[in-house]
Write an enzyme that holds these catalytic residues in place. Structure first.
Site, PDB file in Angstrom:
ATOM      1  CG  PHE A 184     -12.213 -13.452   4.010  1.00 19.10           C
ATOM      2  CD1 PHE A 184     -12.045 -12.708   2.855  1.00 19.10           C
ATOM      3  CD2 PHE A 184     -11.143 -14.200   4.478  1.00 19.10           C
ATOM      4  CE1 PHE A 184     -10.840 -12.717   2.163  1.00 19.10           C
ATOM      5  CE2 PHE A 184      -9.937 -14.209   3.805  1.00 19.10           C
ATOM      6  CZ  PHE A 184      -9.780 -13.474   2.641  1.00 19.10           C
ATOM      7  CE  LYS A 185      -9.299 -16.179   1.152  1.00 20.49           C
ATOM      8  NZ  LYS A 185      -8.406 -17.244   0.791  1.00 20.49           N
ATOM      9  CG  ASP A 186     -18.124 -18.950   2.467  1.00 22.64           C
ATOM     10  OD1 ASP A 186     -17.839 -19.776   1.586  1.00 22.64           O
ATOM     11  OD2 ASP A 186     -18.164 -19.232   3.685  1.00 22.64           O
TER      12      ASP A 186
END
Length: 480
Positions: A117-119
């Site tokens: 999810f950091k993307d």
């Protein structure tokens, strides 16, 4: 829109967005927040129409425009379109939702370049950095820390960009083999992977120490990609709105979110969305055995753990005992009293390792005013939840998402839609998937031969001076 530190005193005029996005921590050691939260409650029908007609990037542009007024509108729209599109995230929705069972939803946030999810935020941050550094004719040396996913997301978002170097600290031996391969296989002279002899909190402490050395920070143009950077957090607000649009049928309908959280960045974005007027009933925080945050929301005591007390778990990205973004929430909780926040985080926490708000009026009304609740999960819970979701729904989830599903299904009755935020694809945590399901997770084609590539990593002790020497030496010989 101006931004102030969580430790600022009354009368602070604040700084514009494009200044604070390049800075990371505030000079006083606090974290930046807007002077006030823009309100979107009356604009919810408009936001729903924008989602339907312009998609995720259009929604993101609309929300970010509330916070960013020093980038021309068309430039900001282009930044959003380049960051959030089907080519980068694999689907037109970018953050699609899926109903697991009646009222329980999963928001898929891990279809970006690094399967985490950091993307979602890092792709935007890479675009913002390149744009603003080019506009100013400057370069930046990013010094960051990761417990597993932030590092690879940052490196994939920043590699090949002009004016940017990355120095990413990792806890030696504490990431999964896939996470290590994903980061250490990058062969780019502008990216330096650093394995520190310690846990994530030690890495994070080194990053903060470098950022707090204002002379070194200025001389070497140090920037931040960790969620201490406000741009990371505000980018995450967008997927809360996108998820709300997708799971509701009316503009008045409330939604709850369950968020696996270690550093408090992901759920802090939900707090911001709720403060802006998004109809969020509960923000349910899920932790693993390192339950510092769960302890606070149950007792009012925030007690950080030592490196020796920080457990190594099967959801390693949450093996954190010092939640950097928590200071942002406490600032709001205490009525934006910067002097009081500075005492809690800069004095009490530093001197005694904890602070206690259990007797404060603000804590007693925390759930009513801010909607927070919490719960924790164990390794046995994760394994059982992964198996249950697979058996019942034929959906494979990673261990951190399993923490979220476990807490969501055991803590709060489903009176409104409950959305669990996915954190990563299962391929990153193959050992736990094998234990739960007796099979290997699917390996996306982009990662098929990752484990065969050579590794590029430097080992370093827990020593801020050694880190500074490494950064200075690389900056002097590696042009960007």
């Amino acid at each position: 829109m101006r931004y102030i530190s969580t430790r600022s005193l009354p009368g602070d005029p604040g700084a514009p967005f494009c200044d604070i996005v390049l800075e990371g921590l505030a000079p006083d050691g606090g974290l930046y927040l807007p002077v006030s939260y823009p309100q979107i409650g009356e604009r919810l029908p408009e936001l729903r129409r924008i989602w339907e007609t312009e998609g995720y990037a259009g929604l993101g542009f609309t929300i970010l425009s509330e916070f960013i007024d020093d980038i021309p509108a068309e430039d900001l729209r282009g930044i959003c379109q380049r960051a959030w599109n089907a080519d980068v995230f694999g689907s037109p929705e970018v953050a699609p939702v899926e109903e697991l069972r009646d009222g329980l939803w999963l928001c898929h946030l891990s279809n970006g370049p690094t399967a985490a999810f950091k993307d979602m935020a890092m792709q935007l941050l890479g675009q913002l950095f390149e744009y603003e550094l080019g506009r100013r004719g400057r370069e930046m040396n990013i010094v960051g820390a990761t417990s597993g996913d932030t590092g690879s997301a940052a490196e994939y978002a920043m590699r090949g960009r002009q004016h940017i170097r990355v120095f990413m600290l990792t806890p030696k031996g504490r990431m999964t083999p896939f996470q290590q391969a994903q980061m250490f296989s990058i062969d780019d002279p502008a990216i330096t992977n650093i394995a520190v002899d310690g846990v994530f909190d030690d890495c994070q402490d080194l990053v903060k120490a470098v950022s707090n050395d204002l002379a070194f920070k200025a001389e070497h143009s140090i920037g931040a990609v960790n969620s201490i950077n406000w741009a990371r957090l505000v980018a995450q607000v967008v997927y809360y709105v996108a998820a709300w649009v997708q799971v509701t049928g009316s503009d008045e309908q409330e939604v709850s979110f369950c968020v696996p959280s270690g550093n408090f960045g992901n759920i802090c974005a939900g707090h911001v969305a709720r403060q802006m007027g998004l109809p969020i009933r509960t923000l349910l925080l899920a932790t693993n055995e390192n339950n510092v945050l769960d302890e606070f929301f149950r007792t009012g005591v925030y007690r950080v753990r030592s490196s020796a007390e920080t457990l190594e778990t099967s959801s390693p990205s949450m093996d954190i005992s010092k939640a950097s973004n928590f200071e942002r929430f406490v600032f709001d909780l205490l009525g934006r009293d910067g002097e009081r926040v500075a005492d809690l985080f800069g004095v009490q926490l530093a001197q005694q390792g904890f602070f206690d708000l259990s007797g404060a009026d603000e804590f007693r009304s925390l759930q009513e005013n801010f909607g927070f609740a919490s719960g924790s999960s164990t390794h046995a819970d994760r394994v059982a939840t992964i198996k249950q979701v697979w058996d019942e729904c034929r959906v494979m989830i990673d261990p951190h998402t399993a923490d979220g599903v476990k807490v969501a299904t055991s803590t709060e009755p489903v009176e409104v839609p409950m959305v669990v935020l996915e954190t990563a694809l299962p391929v990153k945590f193959a050992a736990t998937i094998r234990e739960a399901l007796g099979r290997e997770p699917e390996v996306p084609a982009a990662f098929a031969h990752l484990d065969l590539l050579p590794r590029h990593v430097v080992e370093l002790p827990k020593d801020v001076e050694a880190l500074k020497e490494l950064v200075a030496a690389k900056v002097s010989v590696s042009p960007v």
